[in-house]
Write a protein that holds these residues in place. Sequence first.
Motif, PDB file in Angstrom:
ATOM      1  N   THR A 269      32.991  40.372  46.026  1.00 56.18           N
ATOM      2  CA  THR A 269      33.378  38.975  45.812  1.00 56.18           C
ATOM      3  C   THR A 269      33.551  38.296  47.162  1.00 56.18           C
ATOM      4  O   THR A 269      33.588  38.947  48.206  1.00 56.18           O
ATOM      5  CB  THR A 269      34.710  38.889  45.032  1.00 56.18           C
ATOM      6  N   ASP A 270      33.647  36.975  47.153  1.00 54.98           N
ATOM      7  CA  ASP A 270      33.814  36.235  48.407  1.00 54.98           C
ATOM      8  C   ASP A 270      35.291  36.050  48.758  1.00 54.98           C
ATOM      9  O   ASP A 270      35.651  35.209  49.582  1.00 54.98           O
ATOM     10  CB  ASP A 270      33.128  34.869  48.332  1.00 54.98           C
ATOM     11  N   VAL A 271      36.148  36.852  48.149  1.00 61.57           N
ATOM     12  CA  VAL A 271      37.593  36.744  48.402  1.00 61.57           C
ATOM     13  C   VAL A 271      37.910  37.244  49.799  1.00 61.57           C
ATOM     14  O   VAL A 271      37.446  38.307  50.224  1.00 61.57           O
ATOM     15  CB  VAL A 271      38.384  37.567  47.365  1.00 61.57           C
ATOM     16  N   PHE A 272      38.666  36.453  50.553  1.00 58.37           N
ATOM     17  CA  PHE A 272      39.196  36.871  51.851  1.00 58.37           C
ATOM     18  C   PHE A 272      40.661  36.466  51.867  1.00 58.37           C
ATOM     19  O   PHE A 272      41.005  35.330  51.532  1.00 58.37           O
ATOM     20  CB  PHE A 272      38.451  36.199  53.008  1.00 58.37           C
ATOM     21  N   ALA A 273      41.525  37.406  52.241  1.00 58.97           N
ATOM     22  CA  ALA A 273      42.971  37.158  52.178  1.00 58.97           C
ATOM     23  C   ALA A 273      43.390  36.179  53.269  1.00 58.97           C
ATOM     24  O   ALA A 273      43.860  36.581  54.332  1.00 58.97           O
ATOM     25  CB  ALA A 273      43.738  38.463  52.295  1.00 58.97           C
ATOM     26  N   VAL A 274      43.188  34.896  53.002  1.00 53.45           N
ATOM     27  CA  VAL A 274      43.545  33.862  53.981  1.00 53.45           C
ATOM     28  C   VAL A 274      45.038  33.909  54.277  1.00 53.45           C
ATOM     29  O   VAL A 274      45.464  33.676  55.413  1.00 53.45           O
ATOM     30  CB  VAL A 274      43.137  32.471  53.459  1.00 53.45           C
TER      31      VAL A 274
ATOM     32  N   THR B 213      42.120  45.134  51.184  1.00 50.52           N
ATOM     33  CA  THR B 213      42.820  45.462  49.942  1.00 50.52           C
ATOM     34  C   THR B 213      42.544  44.428  48.858  1.00 50.52           C
ATOM     35  O   THR B 213      42.185  44.768  47.726  1.00 50.52           O
ATOM     36  CB  THR B 213      44.337  45.555  50.201  1.00 50.52           C
ATOM     37  N   GLY B 214      42.707  43.146  49.216  1.00 52.50           N
ATOM     38  CA  GLY B 214      42.464  42.084  48.248  1.00 52.50           C
ATOM     39  C   GLY B 214      41.016  42.029  47.800  1.00 52.50           C
ATOM     40  O   GLY B 214      40.730  41.791  46.618  1.00 52.50           O
ATOM     41  N   LYS B 215      40.087  42.254  48.735  1.00 54.72           N
ATOM     42  CA  LYS B 215      38.664  42.193  48.379  1.00 54.72           C
ATOM     43  C   LYS B 215      38.290  43.319  47.418  1.00 54.72           C
ATOM     44  O   LYS B 215      37.568  43.107  46.440  1.00 54.72           O
ATOM     45  CB  LYS B 215      37.798  42.260  49.645  1.00 54.72           C
ATOM     46  N   ILE B 216      38.784  44.531  47.699  1.00 54.41           N
ATOM     47  CA  ILE B 216      38.484  45.665  46.809  1.00 54.41           C
ATOM     48  C   ILE B 216      39.039  45.413  45.416  1.00 54.41           C
ATOM     49  O   ILE B 216      38.340  45.567  44.409  1.00 54.41           O
ATOM     50  CB  ILE B 216      39.051  46.973  47.396  1.00 54.41           C
ATOM     51  N   LYS B 217      40.305  45.020  45.352  1.00 57.36           N
ATOM     52  CA  LYS B 217      40.931  44.815  44.044  1.00 57.36           C
ATOM     53  C   LYS B 217      40.260  43.680  43.280  1.00 57.36           C
ATOM     54  O   LYS B 217      40.045  43.778  42.066  1.00 57.36           O
ATOM     55  CB  LYS B 217      42.423  44.532  44.229  1.00 57.36           C
ATOM     56  N   SER B 218      39.914  42.608  43.976  1.00 56.10           N
ATOM     57  CA  SER B 218      39.260  41.483  43.320  1.00 56.10           C
ATOM     58  C   SER B 218      37.871  41.870  42.808  1.00 56.10           C
ATOM     59  O   SER B 218      37.500  41.556  41.669  1.00 56.10           O
ATOM     60  CB  SER B 218      39.152  40.307  44.296  1.00 56.10           C
TER      61      SER B 218
ATOM     62  N   PHE C 245      34.356  43.281  38.301  1.00 53.18           N
ATOM     63  CA  PHE C 245      33.377  44.236  37.765  1.00 53.18           C
ATOM     64  C   PHE C 245      33.845  44.793  36.419  1.00 53.18           C
ATOM     65  O   PHE C 245      33.076  44.861  35.454  1.00 53.18           O
ATOM     66  CB  PHE C 245      33.191  45.360  38.783  1.00 53.18           C
ATOM     67  N   ALA C 246      35.124  45.179  36.347  1.00 53.11           N
ATOM     68  CA  ALA C 246      35.661  45.738  35.101  1.00 53.11           C
ATOM     69  C   ALA C 246      35.632  44.712  33.978  1.00 53.11           C
ATOM     70  O   ALA C 246      35.326  45.044  32.825  1.00 53.11           O
ATOM     71  CB  ALA C 246      37.096  46.231  35.334  1.00 53.11           C
ATOM     72  N   ARG C 247      35.947  43.455  34.297  1.00 54.17           N
ATOM     73  CA  ARG C 247      35.938  42.414  33.261  1.00 54.17           C
ATOM     74  C   ARG C 247      34.514  42.072  32.832  1.00 54.17           C
ATOM     75  O   ARG C 247      34.239  41.819  31.654  1.00 54.17           O
ATOM     76  CB  ARG C 247      36.648  41.157  33.773  1.00 54.17           C
ATOM     77  N   ASP C 248      33.594  42.064  33.784  1.00 51.90           N
ATOM     78  CA  ASP C 248      32.198  41.763  33.460  1.00 51.90           C
ATOM     79  C   ASP C 248      31.607  42.819  32.529  1.00 51.90           C
ATOM     80  O   ASP C 248      30.803  42.496  31.651  1.00 51.90           O
ATOM     81  CB  ASP C 248      31.383  41.681  34.751  1.00 51.90           C
ATOM     82  N   ARG C 249      32.032  44.077  32.700  1.00 55.46           N
ATOM     83  CA  ARG C 249      31.497  45.169  31.874  1.00 55.46           C
ATOM     84  C   ARG C 249      32.451  45.540  30.741  1.00 55.46           C
ATOM     85  O   ARG C 249      32.201  46.505  30.024  1.00 55.46           O
ATOM     86  CB  ARG C 249      31.245  46.398  32.757  1.00 55.46           C
ATOM     87  N   ASN C 250      33.539  44.752  30.597  1.00 52.32           N
ATOM     88  CA  ASN C 250      34.520  44.957  29.525  1.00 52.32           C
ATOM     89  C   ASN C 250      34.985  46.413  29.453  1.00 52.32           C
ATOM     90  O   ASN C 250      34.937  47.064  28.404  1.00 52.32           O
ATOM     91  CB  ASN C 250      33.945  44.529  28.171  1.00 52.32           C
TER      92      ASN C 250
END
Length: 650
Positions: free
Chosen positions: A407-412, A40-45, A50-55
């Motif tokens: 992203t490299d986010v993992f919900a630690v 969940t966290g990885k998808i949302k992150s 992606f949305a911010r990079d493409r504005n």
Amino acid sequence: MKTFRKSAFRMFRKNLSRFLSIVLIVLISIGLTSGIGSVTGKIKSSVTDFARDRNVADITVKSKSDNGFTADQIQALRDAFGDENVAVGASFDVYLTVNRERRLTRLYFSDDIKERTVNCLSDTEKTTPDAAPAEGSTPVYAETSDKSIKGYTVGDTILLDYADIYRQLAEQNGKEITEETNAMLSFLPKVSVTVVKVVEDPRFFAKDGEPSYLNGEGADLSVGTGNASLITLDDILYLPTSALLALSGTSEISVALPGAKECELFSPSYRRAVEDGKTKITALLNDNGVPSEAFTLLDLEDNYSFYSVNLYAEKIAGLSAILMVAFMFITALVVLSNMTHLIDEERAQTACLVSLGYPSGKVLFKYLLFALAATGIGGIAAYFVGTGLCSFIYLVFDYSYTMPPETDVFAVTFFFITFAFMIAAVLVTTLIVGRKTAAETPANLMRPKAPKAGKKVLLERIPAIWNRLSFKYKSSVRNVFRYLGRALMTVIAVAGSMGLVMAGLALLDLCLFGDFGNGAIAGLAVVIVAFAALLTLTAIYTITGISISERNREIATLMVLGYDDLEVCGYIYREIYIDTAMGILFGYGAGAFLIWLVFRVMGFGAVGDVSWYVWLIAPVLILLFTSLVTLILRRRIVSVDMNASLKALE
């Protein structure tokens, strides 16, 4: 202290297989639950980055009037949010005739199609220059075809019949076409356009089709294209404003909110920023002569791709909570069986340590250390399994979406919560067993536990069945109820494991053969089935292995009496299969409950929707796992040392 260390070291070395079984089952449980829980966290992150990079626009303003928005009204929004955060144009959903086929296509008109700073397009063929349009044809861009039902390719030439398009738009808006209008339409040209580049729009990455504006306001975006009321586009084309002709002026303004850029999409803070943005946009347009009823505001919750991927991410979070509880319960049960048998085997060692003056708390610490070390090693290994599984499931989502870079986010945090609960469960089960033993006197500990006394079973009260059973089957039935605690653990472990397998299979069934066809969730279901199968195999192997080691003396006695290997193994196997059969019966109830719970969390399906063969496949898998375990443990049964076993005190 030296004696205590030697005793602890000897216990670890002697019970290495038991130690490894705890490591393995903890690894499976934490690895799966932390891996799925972190998706969940990885998808949302990833989607947020992606949305911010493409504005990507947070709010889209669509005009309801024929004249669209004026330059002054647009400038008011540019002044408020910045030129780089406001893009203007027009868009319509119309049917185009292509090769005698009517295809629902969205037409986007903009002066800065590729250079725009909001909803930035990206080339799918960055190194390839734009193709040359056909002579007399207007160059246009098309949305990448692998996300569309049909899709255009470079070089396709489309004829835009603007009279037909005007009539469709008039019909959509409920306007009557008069004779005067028809006369005007006869002068509208048919314009040829050629696709010179295939691009990607960051707003559309769902592969099962983008819902059309023709669905009207209030369309349920949470359902897939299997819903007949949800009309999806065939194609998307991007055209220059010069091709707009007499249709209308600027009818659409896309706004990226500066105040929302630091927020995760769909988070409470993001939703507040969007609501504030809507209030500000409404006030600005009202102040510049646009009444509220003349426009509508759309946000990313009205965007199928963003809304649905976020919806599935949240559903996976709920699913991971169910799996965590179920896997933890079965893990605690297996650890309880392991530690109960270990502490019973170590009764004499415990008596010696207590007699030497070691306090019972310190003696108990030895077993807690054993359980904690196994859980710790399994948990650390599970971290790497979880991160890999999380990335794998993210890739699986590519079946339903063209997912943005991971992203490299993992919900630690989720991993540590799962790990902490697992440690607590293991330590509590060990304490429950160990405190009772440690509280006994050394004299009682030195005496072996009296063997369980045989009792009449309920089946004996049914002579029509009991009298027809041979001696070996009567013996097996009595032994099952003689060792009732061990039988209950096996039954509960099998029932819980079968329930998890059934839940995974039911989810997979609805994705593949039901009304809910989603490749990403189907891949997730496969992962659940695979890990549930591993858990089942490990649980049955561990509990069965304990059963065999507890009964070495019985096995040795049968060997001395002249029973061959097949008969000795059958003596143990019959009890295993009786326990497994009872576990399967209760497993149907556990499976139905878990299926109901999973479907409730996922928001689709019902127990009655599950195909009949799911109810057959699950028990067959359990029986296959049990057969595999019995084959693996056969060598352990036939290699029992008769002399050592018969010399053991009872």
